[in-house]
Design a protein around this motif. Sequence first.
Motif, PDB file in Angstrom:
ATOM      1  N   MET A  44      -1.451  13.131   1.150  1.00 56.86           N
ATOM      2  CA  MET A  44      -1.041  11.741   1.093  1.00 56.86           C
ATOM      3  C   MET A  44       0.321  11.678   0.410  1.00 56.86           C
ATOM      4  O   MET A  44       0.555  12.322  -0.601  1.00 56.86           O
ATOM      5  N   GLU A  45       1.198  10.893   0.990  1.00 60.66           N
ATOM      6  CA  GLU A  45       2.503  10.642   0.401  1.00 60.66           C
ATOM      7  C   GLU A  45       2.653   9.149   0.206  1.00 60.66           C
ATOM      8  O   GLU A  45       2.331   8.362   1.104  1.00 60.66           O
ATOM      9  N   THR A  46       3.112   8.719  -0.985  1.00 59.89           N
ATOM     10  CA  THR A  46       3.334   7.295  -1.232  1.00 59.89           C
ATOM     11  C   THR A  46       4.826   7.016  -1.317  1.00 59.89           C
ATOM     12  O   THR A  46       5.618   7.876  -1.691  1.00 59.89           O
ATOM     13  N   PHE A  47       5.206   5.787  -0.945  1.00 61.97           N
ATOM     14  CA  PHE A  47       6.591   5.353  -1.035  1.00 61.97           C
ATOM     15  C   PHE A  47       6.632   3.844  -1.177  1.00 61.97           C
ATOM     16  O   PHE A  47       5.650   3.153  -0.874  1.00 61.97           O
ATOM     17  N   PHE A  48       7.751   3.323  -1.664  1.00 55.06           N
ATOM     18  CA  PHE A  48       7.927   1.894  -1.903  1.00 55.06           C
ATOM     19  C   PHE A  48       8.934   1.346  -0.902  1.00 55.06           C
ATOM     20  O   PHE A  48      10.053   1.863  -0.784  1.00 55.06           O
ATOM     21  N   GLN A  49       8.532   0.314  -0.146  1.00 51.93           N
ATOM     22  CA  GLN A  49       9.397  -0.297   0.856  1.00 51.93           C
ATOM     23  C   GLN A  49       8.903  -1.704   1.141  1.00 51.93           C
ATOM     24  O   GLN A  49       7.695  -1.950   1.164  1.00 51.93           O
ATOM     25  N   TYR A  50       9.826  -2.637   1.373  1.00 51.90           N
ATOM     26  CA  TYR A  50       9.484  -4.028   1.695  1.00 51.90           C
ATOM     27  C   TYR A  50       8.608  -4.666   0.611  1.00 51.90           C
ATOM     28  O   TYR A  50       7.629  -5.352   0.911  1.00 51.90           O
ATOM     29  N   ALA A  60       6.402  -3.442  -1.308  1.00 49.13           N
ATOM     30  CA  ALA A  60       5.023  -2.957  -1.353  1.00 49.13           C
ATOM     31  C   ALA A  60       5.019  -1.440  -1.482  1.00 49.13           C
ATOM     32  O   ALA A  60       5.982  -0.777  -1.112  1.00 49.13           O
ATOM     33  N   MET A  61       3.928  -0.907  -2.007  1.00 49.41           N
ATOM     34  CA  MET A  61       3.756   0.538  -2.043  1.00 49.41           C
ATOM     35  C   MET A  61       2.874   0.923  -0.855  1.00 49.41           C
ATOM     36  O   MET A  61       1.891   0.243  -0.549  1.00 49.41           O
ATOM     37  N   TRP A  62       3.263   1.998  -0.209  1.00 43.80           N
ATOM     38  CA  TRP A  62       2.582   2.464   0.994  1.00 43.80           C
ATOM     39  C   TRP A  62       2.072   3.875   0.775  1.00 43.80           C
ATOM     40  O   TRP A  62       2.661   4.640   0.021  1.00 43.80           O
ATOM     41  N   ALA A  63       1.015   4.220   1.474  1.00 42.13           N
ATOM     42  CA  ALA A  63       0.515   5.592   1.501  1.00 42.13           C
ATOM     43  C   ALA A  63       0.446   6.032   2.949  1.00 42.13           C
ATOM     44  O   ALA A  63      -0.076   5.310   3.808  1.00 42.13           O
ATOM     45  N   GLU A  64       1.013   7.200   3.223  1.00 45.76           N
ATOM     46  CA  GLU A  64       0.914   7.796   4.548  1.00 45.76           C
ATOM     47  C   GLU A  64      -0.025   8.982   4.418  1.00 45.76           C
ATOM     48  O   GLU A  64       0.247   9.911   3.658  1.00 45.76           O
ATOM     49  N   LEU A  65      -1.143   8.926   5.128  1.00 49.63           N
ATOM     50  CA  LEU A  65      -2.156   9.958   4.995  1.00 49.63           C
ATOM     51  C   LEU A  65      -1.945  11.092   5.985  1.00 49.63           C
ATOM     52  O   LEU A  65      -1.450  10.876   7.089  1.00 49.63           O
ATOM     53  N   PRO A  72      -4.809  -5.880   9.817  1.00 50.25           N
ATOM     54  CA  PRO A  72      -5.056  -5.678  11.248  1.00 50.25           C
ATOM     55  C   PRO A  72      -3.895  -4.971  11.954  1.00 50.25           C
ATOM     56  O   PRO A  72      -4.108  -4.145  12.839  1.00 50.25           O
ATOM     57  N   GLU A  73      -2.662  -5.241  11.528  1.00 49.09           N
ATOM     58  CA  GLU A  73      -1.499  -4.621  12.165  1.00 49.09           C
ATOM     59  C   GLU A  73      -1.423  -3.118  11.885  1.00 49.09           C
ATOM     60  O   GLU A  73      -0.857  -2.368  12.677  1.00 49.09           O
ATOM     61  N   LEU A  74      -1.974  -2.682  10.756  1.00 50.29           N
ATOM     62  CA  LEU A  74      -1.909  -1.268  10.376  1.00 50.29           C
ATOM     63  C   LEU A  74      -3.109  -0.459  10.855  1.00 50.29           C
ATOM     64  O   LEU A  74      -3.104   0.765  10.751  1.00 50.29           O
ATOM     65  N   ASP A  75      -4.138  -1.106  11.363  1.00 52.76           N
ATOM     66  CA  ASP A  75      -5.378  -0.402  11.706  1.00 52.76           C
ATOM     67  C   ASP A  75      -5.192   0.852  12.562  1.00 52.76           C
ATOM     68  O   ASP A  75      -5.798   1.859  12.280  1.00 52.76           O
ATOM     69  N   PRO A  76      -4.363   0.824  13.598  1.00 50.73           N
ATOM     70  CA  PRO A  76      -4.273   2.037  14.428  1.00 50.73           C
ATOM     71  C   PRO A  76      -3.346   3.121  13.849  1.00 50.73           C
ATOM     72  O   PRO A  76      -3.127   4.134  14.490  1.00 50.73           O
ATOM     73  N   THR A  77      -2.823   2.931  12.646  1.00 51.09           N
ATOM     74  CA  THR A  77      -1.867   3.884  12.088  1.00 51.09           C
ATOM     75  C   THR A  77      -2.470   4.647  10.909  1.00 51.09           C
ATOM     76  O   THR A  77      -3.555   4.328  10.440  1.00 51.09           O
ATOM     77  N   ASN A  78      -1.720   5.619  10.393  1.00 49.30           N
ATOM     78  CA  ASN A  78      -2.144   6.346   9.200  1.00 49.30           C
ATOM     79  C   ASN A  78      -1.439   5.805   7.952  1.00 49.30           C
ATOM     80  O   ASN A  78      -1.379   6.462   6.934  1.00 49.30           O
ATOM     81  N   LEU A  79      -0.911   4.560   8.041  1.00 48.50           N
ATOM     82  CA  LEU A  79      -0.271   3.891   6.906  1.00 48.50           C
ATOM     83  C   LEU A  79      -1.233   2.910   6.251  1.00 48.50           C
ATOM     84  O   LEU A  79      -1.991   2.225   6.943  1.00 48.50           O
ATOM     85  N   TYR A  80      -1.162   2.841   4.924  1.00 51.43           N
ATOM     86  CA  TYR A  80      -2.018   1.961   4.131  1.00 51.43           C
ATOM     87  C   TYR A  80      -1.180   1.287   3.062  1.00 51.43           C
ATOM     88  O   TYR A  80      -0.234   1.880   2.543  1.00 51.43           O
ATOM     89  N   TYR A  81      -1.525   0.053   2.692  1.00 54.22           N
ATOM     90  CA  TYR A  81      -1.014  -0.519   1.457  1.00 54.22           C
ATOM     91  C   TYR A  81      -1.686   0.267   0.341  1.00 54.22           C
ATOM     92  O   TYR A  81      -2.886   0.572   0.411  1.00 54.22           O
ATOM     93  N   ALA A  82      -0.926   0.592  -0.708  1.00 53.58           N
ATOM     94  CA  ALA A  82      -1.465   1.427  -1.781  1.00 53.58           C
ATOM     95  C   ALA A  82      -1.200   0.779  -3.141  1.00 53.58           C
ATOM     96  O   ALA A  82      -0.148   0.178  -3.366  1.00 53.58           O
ATOM     97  N   PHE A  83      -2.169   0.900  -4.034  1.00 55.24           N
ATOM     98  CA  PHE A  83      -2.062   0.427  -5.406  1.00 55.24           C
ATOM     99  C   PHE A  83      -2.608   1.518  -6.306  1.00 55.24           C
ATOM    100  O   PHE A  83      -3.710   2.025  -6.062  1.00 55.24           O
ATOM    101  N   GLU A  84      -1.870   1.872  -7.334  1.00 54.28           N
ATOM    102  CA  GLU A  84      -2.336   2.876  -8.294  1.00 54.28           C
ATOM    103  C   GLU A  84      -3.236   2.173  -9.304  1.00 54.28           C
ATOM    104  O   GLU A  84      -2.838   1.206  -9.947  1.00 54.28           O
TER     105      GLU A  84
END
Length: 110
Positions: free
Chosen positions: A1-7, A9-14, A72-84
Motif C-alpha cells: 500500500m502506498e499513501t499520498f496526499f492530493q485534492y 485528501a489522503m489516498w491509499a493505492e493498494l 461509488p466512483e472509486l469502487d472499481p479501482t484500487n484507490l481508497y480514501y485513507a485516514f491514519e
Amino acid sequence: METFFQYKAMWAELEPSDVIDEVSVRLGAEMVKPGDRISRIGKKKRSLFEMKEGHYLRYVGRIGRTLLFKTPELDPTNLYYAFEYVTSDTLLVGGAQGCMDIRVDELVRA
C-alpha cells in the motif's frame, strides 16, 4: 500500500498482495463497521473532513493503522480514501507537504 496526499485528501493505492482487515473501529463515541456510510467526520471547520452534499464515504476496513474508505466512483479501482488512526478521537491525513489532524467530535452518517 502506498499513501499520498492530493485534492485535500489522503489516498491509499493498494497492491494486489495487500489484505484489508474488515473490522469495526471506534470513531468518537460510535462504532463504525464495514459498509457504514459517513458524510462528515468532525464539526469544527479547521479539523473536520466533509464530503460534498449528496456524497459519502463507505468504510471498508483497515490495513494496520490506516482506515480505508470507498465512494461509488472509486469502487472499481484500487484507490481508497485513507485516514491514519491515532486514537478514537483523532485521525491524520497528509503527505509530503505535512499533516492535518481530524478531531472526531462528531460523526455524521449518510
